[in-house]
Design a protein around this motif. Sequence first.
Motif, PDB file in Angstrom:
ATOM      1  N   VAL A  21      48.490  49.009  35.945  1.00  0.00           N
ATOM      2  CA  VAL A  21      48.976  50.379  35.515  1.00  0.00           C
ATOM      3  C   VAL A  21      48.138  51.476  36.085  1.00  0.00           C
ATOM      4  O   VAL A  21      46.874  51.652  35.704  1.00  0.00           O
ATOM      5  CB  VAL A  21      48.917  50.374  33.789  1.00  0.00           C
ATOM      6  N   PHE A  22      48.718  52.258  37.034  1.00  0.00           N
ATOM      7  CA  PHE A  22      47.819  53.142  37.782  1.00  0.00           C
ATOM      8  C   PHE A  22      47.666  54.447  37.058  1.00  0.00           C
ATOM      9  O   PHE A  22      47.090  55.425  37.535  1.00  0.00           O
ATOM     10  CB  PHE A  22      48.882  53.112  39.120  1.00  0.00           C
ATOM     11  N   GLY A  23      48.644  54.816  36.187  1.00  0.00           N
ATOM     12  CA  GLY A  23      48.603  56.295  35.686  1.00  0.00           C
ATOM     13  C   GLY A  23      48.876  57.343  36.604  1.00  0.00           C
ATOM     14  O   GLY A  23      50.117  57.140  37.180  1.00  0.00           O
ATOM     15  N   GLU A  24      48.264  58.458  36.655  1.00  0.00           N
ATOM     16  CA  GLU A  24      48.515  59.446  37.674  1.00  0.00           C
ATOM     17  C   GLU A  24      48.371  58.953  39.260  1.00  0.00           C
ATOM     18  O   GLU A  24      47.448  58.159  39.345  1.00  0.00           O
ATOM     19  CB  GLU A  24      47.908  60.954  37.642  1.00  0.00           C
ATOM     20  N   PRO A  46      49.340  57.862  43.236  1.00  0.00           N
ATOM     21  CA  PRO A  46      50.113  56.716  44.067  1.00  0.00           C
ATOM     22  C   PRO A  46      50.047  55.441  43.294  1.00  0.00           C
ATOM     23  O   PRO A  46      49.110  55.261  42.486  1.00  0.00           O
ATOM     24  CB  PRO A  46      49.210  56.428  45.376  1.00  0.00           C
ATOM     25  N   GLN A  47      51.369  54.976  43.021  1.00  0.00           N
ATOM     26  CA  GLN A  47      51.548  53.846  42.475  1.00  0.00           C
ATOM     27  C   GLN A  47      51.167  52.416  43.002  1.00  0.00           C
ATOM     28  O   GLN A  47      52.011  51.644  43.316  1.00  0.00           O
ATOM     29  CB  GLN A  47      53.016  53.766  41.663  1.00  0.00           C
ATOM     30  N   ILE A  48      50.205  52.447  43.849  1.00  0.00           N
ATOM     31  CA  ILE A  48      49.495  51.312  44.652  1.00  0.00           C
ATOM     32  C   ILE A  48      48.197  51.290  44.544  1.00  0.00           C
ATOM     33  O   ILE A  48      47.240  52.070  44.165  1.00  0.00           O
ATOM     34  CB  ILE A  48      49.873  51.466  46.195  1.00  0.00           C
ATOM     35  N   TYR A  49      47.716  50.111  44.716  1.00  0.00           N
ATOM     36  CA  TYR A  49      46.302  49.735  44.367  1.00  0.00           C
ATOM     37  C   TYR A  49      45.480  50.042  45.664  1.00  0.00           C
ATOM     38  O   TYR A  49      45.195  49.233  46.712  1.00  0.00           O
ATOM     39  CB  TYR A  49      46.173  48.270  43.820  1.00  0.00           C
ATOM     40  N   THR A  50      44.867  51.258  45.659  1.00  0.00           N
ATOM     41  CA  THR A  50      44.037  51.622  47.086  1.00  0.00           C
ATOM     42  C   THR A  50      42.863  50.984  47.169  1.00  0.00           C
ATOM     43  O   THR A  50      42.019  50.599  46.170  1.00  0.00           O
ATOM     44  CB  THR A  50      44.119  53.308  47.112  1.00  0.00           C
ATOM     45  N   PHE A  51      42.359  51.235  48.497  1.00  0.00           N
ATOM     46  CA  PHE A  51      40.775  50.798  48.646  1.00  0.00           C
ATOM     47  C   PHE A  51      39.648  51.488  47.642  1.00  0.00           C
ATOM     48  O   PHE A  51      38.788  51.048  47.348  1.00  0.00           O
ATOM     49  CB  PHE A  51      40.482  50.949  50.113  1.00  0.00           C
ATOM     50  N   GLU A  52      40.201  52.942  47.310  1.00  0.00           N
ATOM     51  CA  GLU A  52      39.319  53.606  46.666  1.00  0.00           C
ATOM     52  C   GLU A  52      39.547  53.295  45.343  1.00  0.00           C
ATOM     53  O   GLU A  52      38.593  53.600  44.581  1.00  0.00           O
ATOM     54  CB  GLU A  52      39.944  55.154  46.783  1.00  0.00           C
ATOM     55  N   ASP A  53      40.470  52.841  44.892  1.00  0.00           N
ATOM     56  CA  ASP A  53      40.668  52.384  43.252  1.00  0.00           C
ATOM     57  C   ASP A  53      39.647  51.038  43.357  1.00  0.00           C
ATOM     58  O   ASP A  53      39.049  50.947  42.248  1.00  0.00           O
ATOM     59  CB  ASP A  53      42.142  51.897  42.988  1.00  0.00           C
ATOM     60  N   LYS A  54      39.844  50.132  44.276  1.00  0.00           N
ATOM     61  CA  LYS A  54      38.996  48.724  44.191  1.00  0.00           C
ATOM     62  C   LYS A  54      37.641  49.335  44.254  1.00  0.00           C
ATOM     63  O   LYS A  54      36.662  48.469  43.772  1.00  0.00           O
ATOM     64  CB  LYS A  54      39.419  47.817  45.237  1.00  0.00           C
ATOM     65  N   LYS A  55      37.130  50.439  44.824  1.00  0.00           N
ATOM     66  CA  LYS A  55      35.887  50.792  44.987  1.00  0.00           C
ATOM     67  C   LYS A  55      35.291  51.705  43.959  1.00  0.00           C
ATOM     68  O   LYS A  55      34.201  52.310  44.019  1.00  0.00           O
ATOM     69  CB  LYS A  55      35.427  51.268  46.480  1.00  0.00           C
ATOM     70  N   VAL A  90      52.028  43.325  39.936  1.00  0.00           N
ATOM     71  CA  VAL A  90      51.725  42.212  39.312  1.00  0.00           C
ATOM     72  C   VAL A  90      51.017  41.384  40.057  1.00  0.00           C
ATOM     73  O   VAL A  90      51.502  41.011  41.108  1.00  0.00           O
ATOM     74  CB  VAL A  90      52.869  41.551  38.463  1.00  0.00           C
ATOM     75  N   ASN A  91      49.742  40.890  39.546  1.00  0.00           N
ATOM     76  CA  ASN A  91      49.063  39.868  40.202  1.00  0.00           C
ATOM     77  C   ASN A  91      48.972  38.472  39.616  1.00  0.00           C
ATOM     78  O   ASN A  91      49.019  38.602  38.250  1.00  0.00           O
ATOM     79  CB  ASN A  91      47.562  40.266  40.315  1.00  0.00           C
ATOM     80  N   VAL A  92      49.175  37.275  40.227  1.00  0.00           N
ATOM     81  CA  VAL A  92      49.013  36.060  39.700  1.00  0.00           C
ATOM     82  C   VAL A  92      47.996  35.237  40.215  1.00  0.00           C
ATOM     83  O   VAL A  92      48.079  35.043  41.570  1.00  0.00           O
ATOM     84  CB  VAL A  92      50.309  35.528  39.773  1.00  0.00           C
ATOM     85  N   ALA A  93      47.126  34.953  39.473  1.00  0.00           N
ATOM     86  CA  ALA A  93      45.883  34.258  40.082  1.00  0.00           C
ATOM     87  C   ALA A  93      46.377  32.715  39.744  1.00  0.00           C
ATOM     88  O   ALA A  93      46.966  32.418  39.017  1.00  0.00           O
ATOM     89  CB  ALA A  93      44.674  34.557  39.369  1.00  0.00           C
ATOM     90  N   LEU A  94      45.782  31.757  40.773  1.00  0.00           N
ATOM     91  CA  LEU A  94      46.070  30.522  40.768  1.00  0.00           C
ATOM     92  C   LEU A  94      44.908  29.753  40.711  1.00  0.00           C
ATOM     93  O   LEU A  94      43.754  29.895  41.598  1.00  0.00           O
ATOM     94  CB  LEU A  94      46.858  29.936  41.805  1.00  0.00           C
ATOM     95  N   ILE A  95      44.698  28.484  40.312  1.00  0.00           N
ATOM     96  CA  ILE A  95      43.561  27.610  39.934  1.00  0.00           C
ATOM     97  C   ILE A  95      44.060  26.099  40.019  1.00  0.00           C
ATOM     98  O   ILE A  95      45.055  25.658  39.622  1.00  0.00           O
ATOM     99  CB  ILE A  95      42.717  27.798  39.007  1.00  0.00           C
ATOM    100  N   GLY A  96      43.579  25.400  40.988  1.00  0.00           N
ATOM    101  CA  GLY A  96      43.733  24.005  41.038  1.00  0.00           C
ATOM    102  C   GLY A  96      44.286  23.486  42.479  1.00  0.00           C
ATOM    103  O   GLY A  96      44.217  24.277  43.452  1.00  0.00           O
ATOM    104  N   ASN A  97      44.979  22.373  42.486  1.00  0.00           N
ATOM    105  CA  ASN A  97      45.490  21.964  43.706  1.00  0.00           C
ATOM    106  C   ASN A  97      47.017  21.012  43.585  1.00  0.00           C
ATOM    107  O   ASN A  97      48.023  21.697  43.666  1.00  0.00           O
ATOM    108  CB  ASN A  97      44.490  21.116  44.524  1.00  0.00           C
ATOM    109  N   ASN A  98      46.593  20.019  42.964  1.00  0.00           N
ATOM    110  CA  ASN A  98      47.698  19.058  42.676  1.00  0.00           C
ATOM    111  C   ASN A  98      47.776  18.518  41.136  1.00  0.00           C
ATOM    112  O   ASN A  98      47.350  17.548  40.902  1.00  0.00           O
ATOM    113  CB  ASN A  98      47.720  17.846  43.657  1.00  0.00           C
ATOM    114  N   PRO A  99      48.516  19.308  40.362  1.00  0.00           N
ATOM    115  CA  PRO A  99      49.168  20.460  40.398  1.00  0.00           C
ATOM    116  C   PRO A  99      48.260  21.738  40.427  1.00  0.00           C
ATOM    117  O   PRO A  99      47.242  21.701  39.974  1.00  0.00           O
ATOM    118  CB  PRO A  99      50.186  20.557  39.168  1.00  0.00           C
ATOM    119  N   LYS A 135      44.115  47.294  33.788  1.00  0.00           N
ATOM    120  CA  LYS A 135      44.745  45.940  33.844  1.00  0.00           C
ATOM    121  C   LYS A 135      45.307  45.451  32.457  1.00  0.00           C
ATOM    122  O   LYS A 135      44.543  45.632  31.488  1.00  0.00           O
ATOM    123  CB  LYS A 135      43.727  44.954  34.510  1.00  0.00           C
ATOM    124  N   VAL A 136      46.526  44.875  32.517  1.00  0.00           N
ATOM    125  CA  VAL A 136      46.831  44.329  31.270  1.00  0.00           C
ATOM    126  C   VAL A 136      47.367  42.725  31.251  1.00  0.00           C
ATOM    127  O   VAL A 136      48.112  42.388  32.482  1.00  0.00           O
ATOM    128  CB  VAL A 136      48.514  45.085  30.830  1.00  0.00           C
TER     129      VAL A 136
END
Length: 716
Positions: free
Chosen positions: A217-220, A222-231, A198-207, A240-241
């Motif tokens: 969700v990776f499907g078949e 490795p259950q990790i987000y590889t460089f090859e996935d990103k490219k 899970v990723n959590v994006a953040l915006i702002g400062n105070n607060p 992404k959900v």
Amino acid sequence: MKIAVVYNRESQAVINLFGTQNREKYGLETIRLIREGLKKGGHEVKTFEGDKNLIQNLEDFMPSVISGERPGLVFNLSYGIQGRGRYMHVPGMLEMLGIPYVGSGPETHALALDKVVTKILLMQQGLPTPKFAVLDKPDSPLRESLTYPLIVKPKDEAVSFGLKIVHNEEELREGVRVIYETYNAPTLVEEYIEGREVNVALIGNNPVEALPPVELVFGEGPQIYTFEDKKNQSGRTVEKVCPAPLSDEETERVKELAVQTFNALHCHDSARVDFRIDREGNPYILEVNSMASLGADGSLVFAADKIGMDYAALVNRLIDVTCERYFGKDFFDQESHEMKTTADKLFKRLTTTRGRLEEELKSWTNLSSRTEDAVGLSSVRKRLEERLAKLSLKEVPELTNGRSAWTWETKAGLKGGTLLVVPIDVPGKRTGYPLSFRKEQEWIYGEGVASSRAGITTALAALKALKDEKKLAGTKTGIFFYADEGRGMRYSSAMLEKAAAEAEDVIVLQPGFVEGKVVDQRRGSRDYHIIAEGDPERIGRKSQPLDVLTWFLDQTASLRELSSRRKKIAVSVQDIQSERYSVLMPHRVTATIAVTYLDDKLAEEAEEQMKKLFRPGRTGMKTYIEQITARPPLRRQKSHPMLERLEHWAKAYQLPFGTESSLLATASGVVPENIPCICGFSPASRRLYTPDEAMHRSELVQRAVLLALYLQEEST
């Protein structure tokens, strides 16, 4: 406001290339989306490579701001060109330059890019992160007790470079070897958390605001987000959900941890925190991305879209939180920034169009119009008349001679209003090639840029701002432009005197002085042409009286006695030439002598003394003296209503302002003494009338603002 989008793509503009080369870069489509999104927000945007040319490019694009003007801002997308600390390069440069920028500072990038340091900080804060070890080399011992499977990845790389799951000692050593040989870096080894990512994006400062979590969700495979996935090179699609299908308690927990992580590393404006959630629902912080991707498929963009924030809204939101961080919450307070008056609107209109103002100046400067250049002068005059016509001004035939002087006025007319006076010729003869237009942080250079072009640009900018606010037609204003400044206004002065008599006051757009100082007193000047003729003499002949050249030089040495700083009068030789036959001594000498003064009586006395000095030295010698130009002085007035009004507007909008006296004569001396007059209203200059002539850059917008504020009072 001005926003420079800084990124790294193909440029290798560095002194040397060595060390770790950057593998991360934004796509051109993403850069285009960011640029267009910012333009939708009303910003002036340019893009630059984050290389060694960045400082010069930023100096050109966003000079020092005036008080009350919104400063420029950098939208930092730069991952750097090379080196392990490449994320820090552009933010470090911007810190040094004093330029605000979107994103975290160099110290945060240093912490976040080093995954080991990040994990140590998290552990010190009591935040959950997988157990880990660091292997410097493939054969380094694994001293910590870790349970397989493990994750291996470079200690200080991003974008999942080298990321891999290993299940035993053999795979571990192979993974470390590949990382060591590929990246020449230590390997972070940490326990693999079986479960969800899970990723959590953040915006702002105070607060700081945590956006809805995004599950990968990776499907078949490795259950990790590889460089090859990103490219998009892995052959699978990572879904992404958002919002991630977590319980309310789990959602709040990861959002809370993300905020705590953001604050622990002192992030600014935006970031992304990556989690693994085990099968019991326990979250573990993997790493912090201090430069969260703004690619269209990134989690930050994806989550923002799910809460109704489209791409343009997202990038402009990042600008907002950055400005709030630098300038405080009042920066976007609508009531305090509401343009309630015409003066407010004029100020905003001119200070937000500085780039166009400088482009206008460049276009005028690139038009040559030396005093002797009839064709160039005609081109400048025609273009200026076209601009004035577009502003709905009309020519005043009775105040125009059509050769050296032209007067135009607004619909309300000049009578009882303000007359602007500006030269269109550049004095002096051209020697060699003209200096090209160029900008530095404080100064702008070019042929006639201060002596003529800055005045034209300032006047047109103020008039256009008034027209855009629908105030120009009712403003009693005239503009007088002339083409013989280089001849001392020999032919245009009578017409200026007539035009000035119609006005209530006069502003002469000649260069002023730094710190916003205008000129309320100028010396007058008188130029004399002197010819001395005698018999040609042989070189070395002992004769009395002296030959004409020697005699003439002796007399000019006596001119210094006529000058007096206390009496504010100066007499000097400006030019001297001689004529001779073959090897003989000169038989004719011609010279130009200038007198600058404040008191007319002293100037007349100096003229009489000069005539006595240059009486024929011997029988057969002839002398001739003629006054070729006479420019009266501008004398300081005891009560000056113009200065009071200008000082009022300068204080109201925090513009620099003051007064100064000047030794140079200008058109201001022609204005009748009963008409209030201010000179030096154009930006300050240096090296005036030389090939290195320059004008003070920030004063271009300052003078345009002050002029517009002053003229709007004339609105009927």
